[in-house]
Design an enzyme around this catalytic site. Structure first.
Site, mmCIF file in Angstrom:
data_model
loop_
_atom_site.group_PDB
_atom_site.id
_atom_site.type_symbol
_atom_site.label_atom_id
_atom_site.label_comp_id
_atom_site.label_asym_id
_atom_site.label_seq_id
_atom_site.Cartn_x
_atom_site.Cartn_y
_atom_site.Cartn_z
ATOM 1 N N GLU B 138 0.907 -0.773 -0.181
ATOM 2 C CA GLU B 138 0.083 0.360 -0.336
ATOM 3 C C GLU B 138 1.060 1.204 -0.444
ATOM 4 O O GLU B 138 2.120 0.939 0.107
ATOM 5 C CB GLU B 138 -1.038 -0.121 0.973
ATOM 6 C CG GLU B 138 -1.919 -1.158 1.487
ATOM 7 C CD GLU B 138 -2.747 -1.373 2.056
ATOM 8 O OE1 GLU B 138 -3.078 -0.195 2.676
ATOM 9 O OE2 GLU B 138 -3.458 -2.312 2.970
ATOM 10 N N GLY B 142 4.496 -1.117 3.109
ATOM 11 C CA GLY B 142 5.232 -1.811 2.011
ATOM 12 C C GLY B 142 6.137 -3.443 2.726
ATOM 13 O O GLY B 142 4.903 -4.158 2.964
ATOM 14 N N GLU B 383 8.598 -9.854 -3.884
ATOM 15 C CA GLU B 383 8.666 -10.861 -3.306
ATOM 16 C C GLU B 383 10.415 -10.633 -2.381
ATOM 17 O O GLU B 383 9.858 -11.708 -1.675
ATOM 18 C CB GLU B 383 8.945 -12.198 -3.874
ATOM 19 C CG GLU B 383 7.145 -12.761 -4.729
ATOM 20 C CD GLU B 383 6.035 -12.108 -4.024
ATOM 21 O OE1 GLU B 383 5.396 -11.199 -4.160
ATOM 22 O OE2 GLU B 383 5.963 -13.174 -2.844
#
Lengths: 130, 403, 309
Positions: B138, B142, B383
């Site tokens: 967002e 993070g 990721e």
């Protein structure tokens, strides 16, 4: 306060549970056809057993690595078998760990159905609190 | 001559189905992806090459990890990883379009919920390529949403509120690969009134419902073949059946998802490194200075050797992580995080070193190398950044394996 | 008319709606490409429709799942399957285990979109080859299990017939969203031509078709290709409430077992050519009316109680 008071009590319950599975025709047929073997490692108290279609339920680790190895505490195992904890959540939170080829593991889980149905009665007979 | 594209090295013999899949994908890369790489890289940020996706889909790339009972290939993370290395050796953006779809499929797979799986997984098995995405980050949160201890500090996080048989979702998610084209998103929101990790809940949200708005496509430095944009949710009604593993389990599912996917991201970084290396390797054979090929000069030879060594190591690490992921539940944190940490780093190092070998030509678009340099920086963002990975690795190192 | 409709919970209805929506989004034109490469003779094209005739073992798993999904979705749409069972079993397609490798699947696909628009199945016996239908130990076909009868003894046929020469004709269905009556007719004709093709190409393997049907629906299709059909009335079809297809025998009007023999191969060829000629017509509706007059089959009605006495 752990659910199982002694390792003997825990072994009694889990070995009887897997005895039921070994005697179930569907489980036995599939286990033989796919050469399925299971190594169960429980903690608190520490209990270890292995299961395969030929030998049935045997205390301790197998001589050769089993196809599926499951590790969890006795309390988690009790909650799972009672239906109070779902397997995917137990796995996602690391309270249950499985080693083995995942497709084989996924095929294995539905075979446990007969044991799920009998566990509450077996646990009660062994004096395990609900 | 050693083929640095060969994954059957030493410890790992690929299973037959994976080896065959790798071969099929390699051919697809050569005949379809490579000829379109430059055009896709130079295209407008919002342009998307559906032709490549259609062919990728025909090969099964968008359903590689979906079990066969749902029409998928049932290949596991190993199959996806070797395929993504092949693709990213030409174009990391194309690889990530596929990888991000896997990421959107992962919570459905991890949920162990057969009804959720039956409702969503067969979507990927028809004629048309279908994409999914994963919405976590967002504006103000993070890494806060990737590290359980930080989640309580996350502010103005997307919320979910139970309303009868539905949840109402409100908030905005950013930096989402495939958000522009996906049919559904796995979305993480906090139950209203439950800030922090314990309140985070995972939802599968179809993106054609009222209240979902897809934002503009970001103009990125690299990975330009995939589209990154954002999603805004305004009172989006999601049925209760779309919750993943129950309320409040979003953080554990998110972590599982990352552990499952990181081996494939490590494969993408390995592919980027390999792509850069292959250009530099050929150049070093063709370029003659001081009366001999560049690779026969000791300084250059040292660079080439280091690059090849790093790629070998990265590959072995991601293969190990992928095999472990396919043989352990929950997916391991240590193997996948270390593989990604290493591969992401060497992708940048190898790309940079390749550029130094090529000199001025490395800086020109027409030689193809500068794209790899730009792409190399991508994977260290998504990721799990190196910092997040370090925390995951040390957590695993000091995990007392207590049950 | 027995039209008692089972009642379902909100969640069961929602799950079923989701499965219907899922299948609305799926197309399988790739199956056409696959069959065109693997077995070109198995595909026929006409008026924008492509029809495949293939056995379970010849269909790649992904497309088999798609076909079985179409079957489930269409039966959900018309209320022939239990939403309770569908949800409880997390089904998105009929179970793959319900098919036999020798079952035939006749699938009509809209060539432009790849969407399945029509389907018919010819289910094979699970017996080994050569088992007489009059052998009491033989496997029962689904229609026999549901109606609790031996179809062959009920119609007084079966001497010299073995179960591997019999197919159960099932799941005749059109995609529910096809409203155009001309298109529906074309789909029906393609499915019937598919049936003819399977019988001809495997001749003399398939000699008898059995099944059950409502008189005003599936049986009509058999009659318009000139088959002489025996129907058995007076049976009491039933499936347990927890069976997937339980509603099919609750919501439908009289469903009767039927038996039909394949005529001589020369007759089949002649009728096949005739029906193909009709299907190729632009004004297919008028041609079909003529066909129904020309090829009219017959019905012989057997009362089960009398035949059993």
């Amino acid at each position: 306060m752990p659910v199982f008071e002694t390792k003997e009590q825990a072994y009694d319950v889990f070995s009887r549970l897997f005895d039921i599975l070994v005697e179930d025709e569907t489980f036995a047929t599939k286990a033989t056809a796919q050469n399925l073997s299971l190594h169960l490692v429980h903690t608190k108290p520490d209990v270890e057993l292995h299961v395969n279609a030929d030998e049935g339920v045997v205390a301790g680790p197998p001589a050769q690595p089993a196809v599926i190895r499951i590790k969890m505490s006795c309390d988690v195992a009790h909650a799972l078998w009672m239906g109070d904890l779902l397997v995917p959540l137990a796995l996602a939170t690391g309270r249950m760990r499985i080693k083995g080829n995942i497709p084989k593991v996924l095929e294995f889980v539905p075979l446990l159905r007969p044991a799920f149905d009998r566990y509450p009665e077996i646990a009660a007979e062994a004096g395990v609190a609900g | 001559m050693i083929d640095t594209a060969l994954p059957n090295i030493g410890l790992y013999e690929l299973p037959d189905d994976v080896a065959e899949f790798k071969g099929t994908v390699a051919k697809f890369v050569d005949t379809t992806v490579r000829p379109r790489v430059s055009a896709n890289d130079l295209a407008d940020a919002a342009d998307f090459d559906w032709e490549i996706l259609r062919e990728a889909h025909d090969l099964g790339l968008l359903r590689a990890v979906i079990p066969r009972e749902y029409g998928g290939l049932g290949l596991g993370i190993l199959g996806v990883a070797v395929a993504l290395e092949e693709i990213s050796s030409a174009c990391a953006g194309t690889a990530l379009t596929i990888g991000a779809t896997l990421l959107g499929q992962a919570p459905v797979l991890i949920s162990g919920d057969p009804q959720l799986q039956a409702r969503f997984l067969p979507l990927f098995c028809g004629d048309s390529p279908v994409l999914a995405c994963n919405a976590v980050t967002e504006e103000l949160a993070g890494c806060d949403l990737l590290i359980p201890e930080y989640a309580a500090a996350a502010t103005e996080v997307m919320t979910a509120r139970r309303d009868g048989d539905f949840y109402l979702l409100n908030g905005r998610k950013r930096f989402i690969t495939n958000a522009k084209q996906a049919v559904y998103a796995s979305v993480y929101a906090n139950m209203e009134g439950s800030p922090g990790a314990t309140g985070l809940t995972g939802f599968i949200v179809p993106l054609d419902v009222d209240g979902v708005e897809r934002g503009p496509v970001a103009d990125k430095m690299g990975y330009r073949a995939c589209l990154g944009s954002e999603l805004t949710f305004r009172d989006v009604r999601v049925p209760v059946e779309n919750v993943v593993a129950g309320e409040g389990n979003g953080m554990v599912i998110n972590i599982q998802q990352m552990n499952m996917a990181r081996a494939t991201v490590a494969a993408i970084s390995t592919g980027v490194a390999r792509g850069a290396f292959e250009i530099a390797r050929q150049w070093s054979a063709d370029r003659v200075q001081g009366g001999r090929a560049l690779y026969r000069h000791q300084f250059s030879a040292r660079k080439i050797a280091e690059m090849a060594t790093k790629i070998q190591a990265a590959r072995l690490m991601y293969l190990n992580a992928a095999v472990t992921t396919d043989n352990e539940i929950p997916a391991p944190a240590f193997e996948s995080a270390t593989a990604k940490l290493f591969a992401d780093r060497i992708a940048i190092e190898v790309a940079e070193e390749a550029m130094s070998l090529m000199g001025a030509r490395g800086y020109l678009r027409e030689y193809g190398l500068e794209k790899f340099v730009r792409d190399a920086f991508g994977a260290r963002i998504y990721e799990g950044t190196p910092e997040v990975l370090a925390l995951a690795i040390t957590e695993a190192l000091y995990d007392d394996d207590d049950f | 008319m027995n039209v008692s409709t089972p009642s379902y919970s909100t969640h069961e209805i929602r799950y079923a709606d989701d499965i219907l929506r899922l299948h609305e989004q799926l197309s399988f034109g790739g199956l056409l490409d696959h069959m065109a490469r693997a077995r070109p003779a198995a595909v026929s094209h006409r008026h924008g429709l492509a029809t495949i005739c293939a056995r379970t073992e010849d269909i790649p798993h992904r497309y088999l799942v798609g076909i079985l999904g179409f079957r489930l979705a269409e039966y959900l749409r018309v209320g022939f399957v239990s939403k309770t069972v569908v949800r409880a079993s997390s089904l998105f397609c009929e179970p793959v285990t319900s098919t036999h490798r020798n079952d035939w699947h006749i699938v009509t696909i809209e060539a432009a979109t790849g969407r399945i628009v029509g389907y018919l199945s010819l289910s094979a016996t699970t017996d080994r080859p050569g088992v007489p239908v009059l052998d009491p130990r033989r496997s029962r076909f689904d229609v026999e299990n549901v109606h609790g009868i031996d179809v062959f003894r009920a119609v007084g046929m079966g001497a010299g017939l073995t179960t591997d020469r019999v197919v159960e004709v099932k799941r005749l269905m059109h995609r529910g969203s096809v409203a155009d009556p001309v298109l529906k007719l074309r789909i029906s004709l393609e499915l019937l031509l598919g049936l003819g093709r399977v019988v001809l190409d495997s001749w003399p393997q398939i000699r008898v078709g059995i099944g059950d049907a409502e008189s005003n629906v599936a049986l009509r299709h058999l009659l318009i290709i000139g088959l002489d059909v025996y129907t058995v009335s007076g049976t009491e079809p039933r499936l347990a409430a927890d069976e997937l297809f339980h509603p099919a025998y609750v919501v439908r009007d009289k469903v009767q077992p039927f038996y039909a023999e394949a005529p001589d191969v020369a007759v089949i060829r002649q009728r096949y050519d005739y029906v193909r000629g009709v299907a190729e017509q632009q004004k297919v509706m008028a041609a079909a009316v003529g066909m129904a007059r020309e090829l009219r089959g017959t019905i012989t009605r057997i009362d089960y109680q009398e035949s059993a006495a």
